[in-house]
Write an enzyme that holds these catalytic residues in place. Structure first.
Site, PDB file in Angstrom:
ATOM      1  N   SER A 680       0.805  -1.226   0.000  1.00  0.00           N
ATOM      2  CA  SER A 680       0.000   0.000   0.000  1.00  0.00           C
ATOM      3  C   SER A 680       0.836   1.274   0.000  1.00  0.00           C
ATOM      4  O   SER A 680       0.280   2.373  -0.146  1.00  0.00           O
ATOM      5  CB  SER A 680      -0.939   0.008   1.207  1.00  0.00           C
ATOM      6  OG  SER A 680      -0.215   0.032   2.412  1.00  0.00           O
ATOM      7  N   LYS A 723      -6.438   3.712   8.385  1.00  0.00           N
ATOM      8  CA  LYS A 723      -5.442   4.643   7.855  1.00  0.00           C
ATOM      9  C   LYS A 723      -5.951   6.080   7.855  1.00  0.00           C
ATOM     10  O   LYS A 723      -5.215   7.018   8.177  1.00  0.00           O
ATOM     11  CB  LYS A 723      -5.057   4.216   6.443  1.00  0.00           C
ATOM     12  CG  LYS A 723      -4.316   2.870   6.388  1.00  0.00           C
ATOM     13  CD  LYS A 723      -4.054   2.425   4.962  1.00  0.00           C
ATOM     14  CE  LYS A 723      -3.338   1.088   4.918  1.00  0.00           C
ATOM     15  NZ  LYS A 723      -3.102   0.612   3.543  1.00  0.00           N
TER      16      LYS A 723
END
Length: 807
Positions: A680, A723
Site C-alpha cells: 500500500s 489509515k
C-alpha cells in the site's frame, strides 16, 4: 534260575507294562494297577514267589499294548505290599531288584509272561569312576539342599552307596526326567549312566537356581504389598470394631450420590458408573485409583445440563452495552441481533464472533459486557503462545498428570453450558512438533460440529452448541484460512480523538480517580489538558496508554495531597509538563514544511493505522537502487515498481531520460528498527522519488495510500478506515485514496469526513498532479535538467482527480 541278592529269579516271569514311568533297581515305588491283564499278571506273581517284571510301554495312550510296543529292557521287582482302593484299582508297592532283558514273550493271554535274562551291573572302581561318583554325590547334595524334596533317610541311602550303578539308580529315582531319559539311564552301563546323570543333575541345579532367584524377587516385591494389605485389613477390622465405616465403601457411596444428583445425560452417567465400578474393585493404594478419582471429579464438575437463562430484554441489553463502552456500534448491533433471533427462535445456535483490532480498543472488556447484557457467565482463555494441540483438546488419561483442555476447563470455571467464552489472542497461536492448536479449534468453532466436541481426556462427546464464542486478535492475516472461514469477523478500527476524550471523561477518569483514592473535590482535569495528553503524550489506536498517563497524573496528585502540599489540584494543559514531563509526540502534520523527496504515507499494523514519511534522494553514481528501513519483500518490490514507473515517465516529468544512468537512488522509510511490508506504500514511494527527480516539493498536508503498477495504475488496498483515522490524528487534511476504495469511505465517522478532503485516484499521474507543487528547486537541486538545446516535451493534459467531499 538266577540267584540275586539272596533271591531266586526264575527265567520266566509275569510281565506288567508301565505307563509313563520306569522303575529302577533299588527303588521302592507305589503303583496303581487297574488294567485287566495287569491285574492278572499281578495275581500270578502273588500266587508264586511275588516276583514280576516291570517294563515301560513306548506310548502312554495304549490301553492294550502288544509285545513290540513294550521296551525290551525292564526291571525285575518284588511285590512288597498290595492294597485295594474303592474304585477297584490295586495300590501296589514294589521294590526294584535287578535289570533284566526281555528275551521274548511266551504268553500274551490272560497276561504277559516273558522269558528274561537278568543284567547285573559289573563291579569296577577305577580312579576315574571314583571321581565321577564323588562329583555326582556332590551335585546331588546341592540338589537336595535346593529342592528340599528328598527325605533324610533316602539321602542317607545315597551317601552309603559304594557301587557306581547303585549310586546312579538311587539318585535317578529323585530326578524329574522324561520317560526316554529314564529308560536310557536303565539301559546304559554304570560309567555312562553316571556321566549322563551328572549332565541331568547340572541341568536341574541350573533350573533350581533360577527358580530360587525368581522366587526371591517375587517374595521381595510381594512382601511390601502384603504388609500393606495386612495392615489395611487390620485397620478395617479396628474401624469396624469402633463402629467407623469403611473408607473405600463410603467413598464409593459418596460418588454414587453425586452421580445421581448431578442430572447427567444417560451416556455420561453410564460412563461415570463404569469408572466407579472399576474404582470399587481396585486396591486402595493402586496408582490407577488416583487417575479414576480425578476423572470422576472432572466428569461431575463439567456442567452437562446446567445453563443460565438469557436476558432477552433487548432495550436493557443495549443500555448495558452503551453504559460500559462508547462507540463500537457494529459489535453492539450484532449482540442485539443475536438477542432478537434468540427471542424468536430459542433453539438457535450460538454465534462465533471474532473481534479484530489494535490493542486497547476494548475487545476483551466488550466480551465481559456482552456476558453481562445477556445474563450469562463469562470465561476467558488466553491462547497467546499456545503451541500444543493438547492445550485445546486435553491429554489422554494414559499420561501422568493428564488434564482436560482449555475449553473443558473454561466450562468448569463457568459452571454453565452456555457461557460467553472468550478465546483471547487467537492470532498468536503457534505450531510445532506437538501439533497445531488452530486445527483443534476447528471443531469447537464450527456450529455444525461443536454439538459433539471431543476432548481427549473426557472421551465423551461434549455439547458446545449453546456456548457463545468470541475470539479476539490484533491482525487477521496470521489466523489460518480454515479457522478464519468459521469466524464472523467484526473489526475494531481504533478511536478518533473525540472518541478518546469522551471515553476518558466517561470511563477512564472516574476509574482512576477511584483506584487512587481521590474524590471529585480533590482532583479535576480540564478538557484542554485531556486533549493535550491524547495528542502529545500518546499515539495509539486504543486508549490503554491514555489511561496509563491519566493514572500517572492522578498518582502524582495523590502524592501531593497525601503529603499535604495541596488540598485540591486542578490539572490544566500548562501543568502537564510537571506531571508527565516533556511531550513525547509532535501533534500536527507529519512534515513541518513542503520538502523535496519526502512524501507522507499511511500504513496499518497490529497497533492500528499510522502515518509514515518516505524519503528519496539522488547521488552521483551508476543507477544503483537502495531500499532501507527493514522492508519486507513485498514492499521492496513496490519500491522497484515505483522506480520503473518514474523512469518510464522521465520525459513527461520534464527530466533527462538518462538520469538513472548517472545517479544512484536511495529510498528510506523511518523508523529503521520497525519491520514494514505490504504494497500500500507504492504510490508514496513513487511520489517521493518523482519529487526528488523533478525537484518539485511534496505538499505537507497530503497523505496517500495505494498500490502502484508498472503502468502507473493505482490499485485498491485494505484497512482504509484505520489509515484515514491515523491521518486525522496527525492533522492531515487531504488523503489520496484509490478509486476502487470509494465504498470503504462510508465506514469513516461522519464528523471525520466533514473535516477531511478525499481525492479518489486511478492513475499515478493524478497522484503527482495533486501531491507535487508546481515550483521547482534550483537545478535538482538542479541536478536533472534536459540537455542543452533540447526543449522538454510538453506535459499531456492531466486527468482531473475526483474530489470526495462528504459533509
Amino acid at each position: 534260575m538266577t540267584e540275586r541278592a539272596g533271591l531266586t529269579i526264575k527265567d520266566v516271569l509275569p510281565l506288567l507294562p508301565l505307563k509313563g514311568t520306569v522303575i529302577m533297581p533299588h527303588q521302592v515305588a507305589p503303583l496303581g494297577v487297574g488294567r485287566p491283564k495287569s491285574l492278572r499278571a499281578l495275581e500270578a506273581a502273588l500266587g508264586a514267589d511275588r516276583m514280576i517284571v516291570l517294563a515301560a510301554q513306548k506310548q502312554d495312550d495304549l490301553e492294550d499294548p502288544t509285545p513290540s510296543e513294550i521296551y525290551s529292557l525292564g526291571t525285575v521287582c518284588r511285590v512288597l505290599q498290595v492294597g485295594k482302593q474303592p474304585d477297584g484299582v490295586l495300590q501296589v508297592i514294589v521294590e526294584g531288584v535287578v535289570r533284566a532283558d526281555v528275551l521274548g514273550v511266551e504268553k500274551t493271554d490272560p497276561y504277559f509272561e516273558a522269558r528274561i535274562a537278568p543284567r547285573p551291573d559289573a563291579v569296577e572302581k577305577t580312579p576315574e569312576m571314583e571321581a565321577l561318583m564323588r562329583g555326582v554325590s556332590s551335585q546331588f547334595e546341592r540338589f537336595v539342599r535346593f529342592s528340599r524334596s528328598v527325605a533324610p533317610e533316602q539321602y542317607e541311602a545315597v551317601t552309603q552307596a559304594d557301587e557306581p550303578g547303585k549310586l546312579a539308580d538311587l539318585i535317578t529315582q529323585h530326578m524329574a526326567v522324561k520317560l526316554e531319559e529314564r529308560q536310557q539311564l536303565l539301559t546304559l552301563a554304570p560309567k555312562e549312566r553316571v556321566e549322563l546323570l551328572s549332565q541331568i543333575l547340572t541341568r536341574e541345579l541350573n533350573i533350581l537356581d533360577l527358580e530360587r532367584k525368581i522366587q526371591s524377587r517375587v517374595r521381595k516385591s510381594m512382601e511390601k504389598s502384603q504388609r500393606e494389605y495386612f495392615l489395611k485389613e487390620q485397620m478395617k477390622a479396628i474401624q469396624q470394631e469402633l463402629g467407623e465405616s469403611d473408607e473405600r465403601q463410603s467413598e464409593v457411596a459418596e460418588y454414587k450420590k453425586k452421580i445421581e444428583a448431578a442430572n447427567l445425560p444417560d451416556h455420561v452417567k453410564e460412563k461415570a458408573l463404569e469408572e466407579l465400578n472399576r474404582l470399587e474393585k481396585m486396591p486402595p493404594m493402586v496408582a490407577e485409583a488416583v487417575v479414576v478419582r480425578t476423572y470422576l471429579d472432572w466428569l461431575l464438575s463439567v456442567p452437562w445440563s446446567v445453563r443460565t437463562e438469557d436476558r432477552l430484554d433487548i432495550v436493557e441489553a443495549r443500555r448495558i452495552l452503551d453504559e460500559d463502552h462508547y462507540g463500537l456500534e457494529k459489535a453492539k448491533d450484532r449482540v442485539v441481533e443475536y438477542l432478537a433471533v434468540r427471542k424468536l427462535a430459542p433453539s438457535s445456535k450460538g454465534p462465533i464472533l471474532c473481534f479484530i483490532g489494535p490493542p486497547g480498543t476494548g475487545k476483551t472488556s466488550l466480551g465481559r459486557s456482552i456476558a453481562k447484557a445477556l445474563g450469562r457467565k463469562f470465561v476467558r482463555a488466553s491462547l497467546g503462545g499456545v503451541r500444543d494441540e493438547a492445550e485445546i483438546r486435553g491429554h489422554r488419561r494414559t499420561y501422568v498428570g493428564a488434564l482436560p483442555g482449555r475449553i473443558v476447563q473454561g466450562l468448569k470455571t463457568a459452571s454453565s453450558k452456555n457461557p460467553v467464552f472468550m478465546l483471547d489472542e487467537i492470532d498468536k497461536l503457534g505450531v510445532d512438533w506437538r501439533g497445531d492448536p488452530s486445527s483443534a479449534l476447528l471443531e469447537a468453532l464450527d456450529p455444525e460440529q461443536n454439538h459433539s466436541f471431543s476432548d481427549h481426556y473426557l472421551e465423551i462427546p461434549l455439547d458446545l452448541s449453546e456456548v457463545m464464542f468470541i475470539c479476539t486478535g490484533n491482525i487477521l492475516d496470521t489466523i489460518p484460512s480454515a479457522l478464519r472461514d468459521r469466524l464472523e469477523v467484526i473489526r475494531f478500527p481504533g478511536y478518533i480523538e473525540e472518541e478518546k476524550l469522551k471515553i476518558a471523561a466517561q470511563f477512564l477518569i472516574p476509574k482512576q480517580r477511584k483506584e487512587n483514592g481521590l474524590t471529585t473535590e480533590q482532583v479535576a482535569i480540564t478538557g484542554e489538558a485531556l486533549r493535550t495528553v491524547a495528542r502529545e503524550y500518546t499515539r495509539e489506536a486504543g486508549v490503554r496508554n491514555l489511561e496509563r498517563e491519566i493514572a500517572t497524573v492522578f498518582r502524582k496528585v495523590a502524592t501531593e495531597i497525601a503529603t499535604e502540599k495541596a488540598k485540591a489540584v486542578k490539572v490544566t494543559a500548562a501543568q502537564l509538563h510537571r506531571f508527565l514531563g516533556p511531550p513525547r509526540y509532535r501533534f500536527g502534520l507529519a512534515e513541518k514544511s513542503d520538502e523535496v523527496g519526502i512524501a507522507t504515507g499511511l500504513i496499518y499494523s497490529e497497533m492500528g493505522g499510522d502515518v509514515i514519511s518516505v524519503e528519496a534522494t539522488l547521488m552521483h553514481g551508476e543507477g544503483k537502487l537502495s531500499l532501507t528501513g527493514q522492508l519486507g519483500d513485498v514492499l521492496k518490490e513496490s519500491g522497484q515498481a515505483a522506480v520503473s514507473y518514474v523512469r518510464s515517465r522521465s520525459r513527461r516529468l520534464g527530466v533527462d531520460e538518462d538520469w538513472y544512468q548517472k545517479y544512484d537512488v536511495h529510498i528510506h522509510i523511518p523508523a529503521g528498527a520497525v519491520p514494514k511490508d505490504g504494497p500500500s506504500a507504492g504510490i508514496t514511494l513513487a511520489t517521493a522519488l518523482a519529487s526528488a527527480v523533478t525537484g518539485q516539493p511534496v505538499r505537507k498536508d497530503v497523505a496517500m495510500t495505494g498500490e502502484i503498477t508498472l503502468r502507473g495504475k493505482v490499485l485498491p488496498i485494505g484497512a482504509v478506515k484505520e489509515k484515514v483515522l491515523a491521518a486525522h490524528r496527525a492533522g492531515v487534511k487531504t488523503v489520496l485514496v484509490p478509486k476502487d476504495n470509494e465504498k470503504d469511505l462510508e465506514e469513516i465517522p461522519e464528523h471525520v469526513r466533514r473535516k477531511m478532503r478525499f481525492v479518489l485516484v486511478e492513475h499515478m499521474d493524478q497522484v503527482l498532479a495533486e501531491a507535487l507543487l508546481p515550483t521547482r528547486t534550483p537545478a535538482s537541486q538542479g541536478l536533472i535538467l534536459p540537455p542543452p538545446g533540447v526543449e522538454p516535451a510538453p506535459r499531456p493534459p492531466q486527468p482531473q482527480p475526483s474530489q470526495h467531499m462528504l459533509s
